[in-house]
Design a protein around this motif. Structure first.
Motif, PDB file in Angstrom:
ATOM      1  N   ILE A 126       8.358  -1.643  -8.675  1.00  0.00           N
ATOM      2  CA  ILE A 126       8.756  -3.128  -8.832  1.00  0.00           C
ATOM      3  C   ILE A 126       8.356  -3.586  -7.961  1.00  0.00           C
ATOM      4  CG2 ILE A 126      11.533  -3.938  -9.944  1.00  0.00           C
ATOM      5  CD1 ILE A 126      11.848   0.157 -10.412  1.00  0.00           C
ATOM      6  N   ASP A 127       8.053  -5.026  -7.923  1.00  0.00           N
ATOM      7  CA  ASP A 127       7.385  -5.609  -6.982  1.00  0.00           C
ATOM      8  C   ASP A 127       8.021  -6.930  -7.289  1.00  0.00           C
ATOM      9  OD1 ASP A 127       5.529  -6.029  -4.425  1.00  0.00           O
ATOM     10  OD2 ASP A 127       6.602  -7.708  -4.996  1.00  0.00           O
ATOM     11  N   ARG A 128       9.138  -7.806  -6.480  1.00  0.00           N
ATOM     12  CA  ARG A 128       9.405  -8.995  -6.741  1.00  0.00           C
ATOM     13  C   ARG A 128       8.316  -9.848  -6.210  1.00  0.00           C
ATOM     14  NH1 ARG A 128      13.771  -9.614  -1.987  1.00  0.00           N
ATOM     15  NH2 ARG A 128      14.167 -11.585  -2.746  1.00  0.00           N
ATOM     16  N   ILE A 152       0.720  -1.120   0.611  1.00  0.00           N
ATOM     17  CA  ILE A 152       0.162  -0.068  -0.038  1.00  0.00           C
ATOM     18  C   ILE A 152       0.917   1.080  -0.288  1.00  0.00           C
ATOM     19  CG2 ILE A 152      -0.167  -0.497   2.513  1.00  0.00           C
ATOM     20  CD1 ILE A 152      -3.355   1.146   1.303  1.00  0.00           C
ATOM     21  N   SER A 153       1.709   1.994   0.379  1.00  0.00           N
ATOM     22  CA  SER A 153       2.527   2.234   0.871  1.00  0.00           C
ATOM     23  C   SER A 153       3.076   3.190  -0.843  1.00  0.00           C
ATOM     24  CB  SER A 153       4.086   2.119   1.707  1.00  0.00           C
ATOM     25  OG  SER A 153       3.854   1.607   2.914  1.00  0.00           O
ATOM     26  N   GLY A 154       4.120   1.690  -1.464  1.00  0.00           N
ATOM     27  CA  GLY A 154       4.258   2.046  -2.804  1.00  0.00           C
ATOM     28  C   GLY A 154       2.846   2.751  -3.913  1.00  0.00           C
ATOM     29  N   LEU A 185      -1.748  -2.170  19.334  1.00  0.00           N
ATOM     30  CA  LEU A 185      -2.509  -2.863  18.769  1.00  0.00           C
ATOM     31  C   LEU A 185      -2.715  -2.776  17.685  1.00  0.00           C
ATOM     32  CD1 LEU A 185      -5.361  -3.901  19.151  1.00  0.00           C
ATOM     33  CD2 LEU A 185      -6.347  -1.569  19.109  1.00  0.00           C
ATOM     34  N   HIS A 186      -2.726  -3.755  16.305  1.00  0.00           N
ATOM     35  CA  HIS A 186      -3.086  -3.519  15.671  1.00  0.00           C
ATOM     36  C   HIS A 186      -4.183  -3.463  13.877  1.00  0.00           C
ATOM     37  CE1 HIS A 186      -1.958  -7.621  15.476  1.00  0.00           C
ATOM     38  NE2 HIS A 186      -2.679  -7.583  15.440  1.00  0.00           N
ATOM     39  N   GLY A 187      -5.196  -3.616  15.205  1.00  0.00           N
ATOM     40  CA  GLY A 187      -6.029  -3.474  14.331  1.00  0.00           C
ATOM     41  C   GLY A 187      -6.954  -1.597  14.284  1.00  0.00           C
ATOM     42  N   ALA A 217       3.248  -7.813   3.924  1.00  0.00           N
ATOM     43  CA  ALA A 217       2.598  -7.215   5.061  1.00  0.00           C
ATOM     44  C   ALA A 217       0.797  -6.896   4.568  1.00  0.00           C
ATOM     45  CB  ALA A 217       2.648  -5.874   5.394  1.00  0.00           C
ATOM     46  N   SER A 218       1.434  -5.637   3.102  1.00  0.00           N
ATOM     47  CA  SER A 218      -0.413  -5.327   2.788  1.00  0.00           C
ATOM     48  C   SER A 218      -1.998  -6.269   2.030  1.00  0.00           C
ATOM     49  CB  SER A 218      -0.066  -4.336   1.735  1.00  0.00           C
ATOM     50  OG  SER A 218       0.978  -3.004   2.242  1.00  0.00           O
ATOM     51  N   GLY A 219      -1.257  -7.419   1.952  1.00  0.00           N
ATOM     52  CA  GLY A 219      -2.133  -8.368   1.515  1.00  0.00           C
ATOM     53  C   GLY A 219      -1.937  -9.205   3.247  1.00  0.00           C
TER      54      GLY A 219
HETATM   55  C1  LIG Z   1      -1.188  -9.526  10.746  1.00  0.00           C
HETATM   56  C2  LIG Z   1      -0.799  -8.375  10.346  1.00  0.00           C
HETATM   57  C3  LIG Z   1      -1.574  -7.491  10.381  1.00  0.00           C
HETATM   58  C4  LIG Z   1      -1.807  -5.847  10.175  1.00  0.00           C
HETATM   59  N1  LIG Z   1      -2.492  -5.232  11.040  1.00  0.00           N
HETATM   60  C5  LIG Z   1      -2.951  -3.788  10.762  1.00  0.00           C
HETATM   61  C6  LIG Z   1      -4.131  -2.994  10.818  1.00  0.00           C
HETATM   62  O1  LIG Z   1      -4.943  -3.366  11.847  1.00  0.00           O
HETATM   63  N2  LIG Z   1      -4.411  -1.844  10.427  1.00  0.00           N
HETATM   64  C7  LIG Z   1      -3.014  -1.363   9.714  1.00  0.00           C
HETATM   65  O2  LIG Z   1      -3.344  -0.249   9.788  1.00  0.00           O
HETATM   66  N3  LIG Z   1      -1.656  -2.172   9.938  1.00  0.00           N
HETATM   67  C8  LIG Z   1      -1.549  -3.074  10.219  1.00  0.00           C
HETATM   68  N4  LIG Z   1      -0.990  -3.850   9.602  1.00  0.00           N
HETATM   69  C9  LIG Z   1       0.543  -3.222   9.163  1.00  0.00           C
HETATM   70  C10 LIG Z   1       0.582  -2.966   7.444  1.00  0.00           C
HETATM   71  O3  LIG Z   1      -0.125  -4.158   6.702  1.00  0.00           O
HETATM   72  C11 LIG Z   1       2.233  -2.297   6.908  1.00  0.00           C
HETATM   73  O4  LIG Z   1       2.575  -1.461   7.849  1.00  0.00           O
HETATM   74  C12 LIG Z   1       1.108  -2.051   6.267  1.00  0.00           C
HETATM   75  O5  LIG Z   1       0.703  -3.024   4.948  1.00  0.00           O
HETATM   76  C13 LIG Z   1       2.895  -1.606   4.935  1.00  0.00           C
HETATM   77  O6  LIG Z   1       2.974  -1.867   3.951  1.00  0.00           O
HETATM   78  P1  LIG Z   1       3.639  -1.081   2.950  1.00  0.00           P
HETATM   79  O7  LIG Z   1       3.623  -1.433   2.121  1.00  0.00           O
HETATM   80  O8  LIG Z   1       5.263  -0.620   3.653  1.00  0.00           O
HETATM   81  O9  LIG Z   1       4.679  -3.139   2.593  1.00  0.00           O
HETATM   82  P2  LIG Z   1       4.220  -4.181   2.388  1.00  0.00           P
HETATM   83  O10 LIG Z   1       3.065  -4.606   2.078  1.00  0.00           O
HETATM   84  O11 LIG Z   1       5.245  -5.413   3.222  1.00  0.00           O
HETATM   85  O12 LIG Z   1       5.367  -4.588   0.341  1.00  0.00           O
HETATM   86  C14 LIG Z   1       6.857  -4.399   0.424  1.00  0.00           C
HETATM   87  C15 LIG Z   1       7.059  -4.628  -0.976  1.00  0.00           C
HETATM   88  O13 LIG Z   1       7.720  -4.734  -1.498  1.00  0.00           O
HETATM   89  C16 LIG Z   1       8.175  -5.630  -2.024  1.00  0.00           C
HETATM   90  N5  LIG Z   1       9.622  -5.919  -2.191  1.00  0.00           N
HETATM   91  C17 LIG Z   1      10.520  -6.217  -0.987  1.00  0.00           C
HETATM   92  N6  LIG Z   1      11.882  -6.249  -1.409  1.00  0.00           N
HETATM   93  C18 LIG Z   1      11.935  -6.197  -2.991  1.00  0.00           C
HETATM   94  C19 LIG Z   1      12.965  -6.260  -3.858  1.00  0.00           C
HETATM   95  N7  LIG Z   1      14.317  -6.410  -3.245  1.00  0.00           N
HETATM   96  N8  LIG Z   1      12.269  -5.866  -4.991  1.00  0.00           N
HETATM   97  C20 LIG Z   1      11.016  -5.377  -5.214  1.00  0.00           C
HETATM   98  N9  LIG Z   1      10.377  -5.085  -4.593  1.00  0.00           N
HETATM   99  C21 LIG Z   1       9.864  -5.778  -2.918  1.00  0.00           C
HETATM  100  C22 LIG Z   1       7.665  -6.902  -1.393  1.00  0.00           C
HETATM  101  O14 LIG Z   1       6.775  -7.978  -2.857  1.00  0.00           O
HETATM  102  C23 LIG Z   1       6.505  -5.879  -0.761  1.00  0.00           C
HETATM  103  O15 LIG Z   1       5.080  -6.201  -2.033  1.00  0.00           O
HETATM  104  C24 LIG Z   1      -0.711  -5.330   9.523  1.00  0.00           C
HETATM  105  C25 LIG Z   1       0.779  -6.415   9.623  1.00  0.00           C
HETATM  106  C26 LIG Z   1       0.606  -7.671   9.335  1.00  0.00           C
HETATM  107  C27 LIG Z   1       1.728  -8.285   9.158  1.00  0.00           C
END
Ligand SMILES: Cc1cc2nc3c(=O)[nH]c(=O)nc-3n(C[C@H](O)[C@H](O)[C@H](O)COP(=O)(O)OP(=O)(O)OC[C@H]3O[C@@H](n4cnc5c(N)ncnc54)[C@H](O)[C@@H]3O)c2cc1C
Length: 390
Positions: free
Chosen positions: A32-34, A13-15, A388-390, A41-43
């Motif tokens: 770009i995603d691997r 979601i951040s990207g 709390l992560h909810g 985490a976003s799934g």
């Molecule tokens: C079980 C669980 C419950 C959660 N509950 C909540 C909640 O209720 N509310 C909330 O706000 N947050 C919650 N979170 C946290 C939240 O989901 C994450 O903080 C958020 O999704 C992070 O998003 P992101 O895009 O930063 O990282 P990610 O979603 O992890 O995305 C990182 C991406 O980078 C890619 N990547 C990694 N290395 C490389 C590379 N070398 N080259 C290319 N691509 C690469 C990965 O494939 C991945 O798709 C929860 C997390 C978990 C695990």
């Protein structure tokens, strides 16, 4: 060689939100995603969208995020299944009751409309499924939840319409730097030139920072998740507990989505072929599932008879102070990092995207980012604390 204004590493979601903000402003962007969109985490997430219980520094970001979530589906032209039905943090004993009462007082002083429900009757008037043994709760009516897969799909659809280049199932191996300035990325298959790079690779971010002599200090605990079959509506709010050792909600699909707290992760991760392509899979131990179900039975009696549809575990990028790094990478002009969301970065996603887009574009973000600087860890204690992560 392909050339872009910005290369975004990671399609969580951040990207997605960063690429969206940049492309909407007219930048040429590659994501770009691997693995693929929302592969980590976003799934894996519970996808609570909450302001309550936030660190004071994060609260303004969460408040802005909640505003964006209300109309995000219109902006992206596809459903996010966002529901603004509130977040309850339950007190199971006298100690938690006092902790929650204190938390409510503190958050109200920061301007959050958070209510302390002082009796079980008050709690069950809002959520009748909650156990009669619960002593009280905090209630934030403007919190809620969304669907992570739908939200990811909505962002990806918009990225396609904005002409963003999506390079999926291709790992970035290195961030390329020349003369102290970022100049692109190298994937397993090609070189991509870019004037700016945004690193939002979650728990894997440090792999790409290490060759640059930089590290964001994170621990990577595991959270187990159980998803039930669809059942009739029983729960509108996201439910959490003081201490963060359980959280749950009912999805728009009717499925219960319930999680453990943070558990030690031994490092085992399999890469499995799925209908969506290769995905990282972490298998939750049976004991974690037993604990989730026992707590469900205690907090929401009767729901533990619900059949399970699937279960998985996900990883958190937990920083020592449990708030993220949103910053330029020192010594590398044009490189921006967003990681360390510590279990609550899904809600923040739309705002994270705006902040990182501002940083990589050389604009001043609207928020005070001093609490999110990458150099702060030299002065903060090392023990991670999970909210709390909810
Ligand atoms: C079980 C669980 C419950 C959660 N509950 C909540 C909640 O209720 N509310 C909330 O706000 N947050 C919650 N979170 C946290 C939240 O989901 C994450 O903080 C958020 O999704 C992070 O998003 P992101 O895009 O930063 O990282 P990610 O979603 O992890 O995305 C990182 C991406 O980078 C890619 N990547 C990694 N290395 C490389 C590379 N070398 N080259 C290319 N691509 C690469 C990965 O494939 C991945 O798709 C929860 C997390 C978990 C695990």
């Amino acid at each position: 060689m392909e050339k872009f204004d910005v290369a975004v590493i990671g399609a969580g979601i951040s990207g997605a939100a960063t690429a969206y903000t940049l492309a909407k402003a007219g930048a040429s962007v590659a994501v770009i995603d691997r693995f693929g969109p929302a592969a980590m985490a976003s799934g894996w997430t519970l996808a609570g969208v909450r302001q309550s219980g936030r660190d004071p520094a994060e609260l303004p970001l969460a408040m802005e995020a909640i505003e964006i979530w209300q109309t995000l589906h219109q902006e992206l032209g596809a459903p996010t299944h966002y529901r603004r039905k509130g977040n309850l943090r339950l007190a199971r004993n006298a100690e938690e009751y006092e902790q929650i009462r204190t938390m409510v007082r503190g958050q109200r002083e920061l301007g959050l409309d958070l209510t302390f429900l002082a009796s079980n009757d008050d709690v069950r008037a809002i959520a009748p499924a909650v156990s009669p043994t619960i002593l009280g709760a905090s209630f934030c009516a403007s919190d809620g939840h969304a669907d992570p897969q739908a939200t990811s799909a909505a962002y990806m659809g918009m990225l396609d319409r904005l002409g963003v280049t999506r390079i999926m199932a291709e790992a970035v191996e290195a961030i390329e730097v020349s003369g102290g300035k970022v100049c692109g990325v190298r994937t397993v298959e090609r070189r991509i030139a870019a004037d700016g790079v945004v690193l939002v690779a979650g728990v894997m971010g440090n792999e790409l920072l290490k060759p640059l002599g930089v590290r964001v200090p994170i621990e990577t605990p595991m959270v187990a998740v159980i998803r039930s079959v669809p059942i009739p509506p029983v729960l509108e709010q996201v439910i959490g507990v003081s201490g963060g050792d359980w959280a749950g909600r009912q999805e728009a699909s009717g499925r219960l989505r319930i999680t453990s707290g943070a558990l030690p992760w031994g490092g085992a991760m399999e890469i499995m072929e799925t209908a969506a392509g290769a995905r990282p899979v972490i298998r939750p131990p049976l004991s974690s599932l037993r604990e989730i179900i026992e707590k469900l039975a205690f907090l929401l009696p009767g729901l533990d008879a619900t059949p399970i549809e699937e279960c998985w575990a996900g990883l958190l990028d937990l920083t020592p102070d449990a708030v993220p790094v949103l910053d330029h990478v020192p010594g590398v002009e044009g490189l921006v990092v967003g990681m360390g969301f510590s279990g609550h970065g899904f809600c923040l996603g739309p705002v994270t995207g705006k902040i990182l887009a501002d940083l990589v574009s050389g604009r001043s973000p609207l928020h005070d980012l001093s609490a999110f600087r990458s150099d702060r860890f030299s002065t903060t204690p090392a023990a991670g604390r999970l909210e709390l992560h909810g």
